[in-house]
Design an enzyme around this catalytic site. Sequence first.
Site, short mmCIF file in Angstrom:
data_model
loop_
_atom_site.label_atom_id
_atom_site.label_comp_id
_atom_site.label_asym_id
_atom_site.label_seq_id
_atom_site.Cartn_x
_atom_site.Cartn_y
_atom_site.Cartn_z
N PRO A 65 0.80 -1.23 -0.06
CA PRO A 65 0.00 -0.01 0.05
C PRO A 65 0.78 1.46 0.12
CG PRO A 65 -0.05 -1.10 2.09
CD PRO A 65 0.72 -2.09 1.20
N HIS A 66 0.37 2.16 -0.68
CA HIS A 66 1.24 3.52 -1.09
C HIS A 66 0.26 4.65 -1.31
CE1 HIS A 66 1.17 1.65 -4.88
NE2 HIS A 66 1.07 2.63 -5.42
N GLY A 67 1.22 5.95 -0.97
CA GLY A 67 0.03 7.12 -1.43
C GLY A 67 1.39 8.05 -1.16
#
Length: 154
Positions: A65-67
């Site tokens: 998960p990334h952002g």
Amino acid sequence: MALNDILALPAVFPALRVSSKKQALQELSAKAAELLGRDERQIFDTLNQRERLGSTGVGNGIAIPHGKLAKMDRLFGMFARLDKPIDFEALDGEPVDLIFLLLAPEAAGADHLKALARVARLLRDAETARKLRNSRDAATIYAILTGTPATDAA
């Protein structure tokens, strides 16, 4: 890019207990917020927004998960080995037990992509994944991820 540039030992969780993708993202957001001194809800919303585009469960029990967040000054990585695998809506349909969270400054275009590629390459290595799954302490996991000796990581 070396992972020890974005991952610190306090950001390694060797036995995170969660029962769903949402709970995993909430727990990771809370821990990241604590380590970064940031708003937990902002981190969770950023991760959730990215998940709506398609799962970051990349297969073989791995999720990344990334952002991107405003007012971040550097890339931030966090790793969790789950106590029990969970459904993460991964591309291969397999449950996830290894999660590497990556947060980046809004302007970190190429650096963000390079870090994602580096993490994906490392975790997709079958031997590395096996070692991570068999490790129970943060210092050992940190050493595996960063390529540093376990004695130096503590």
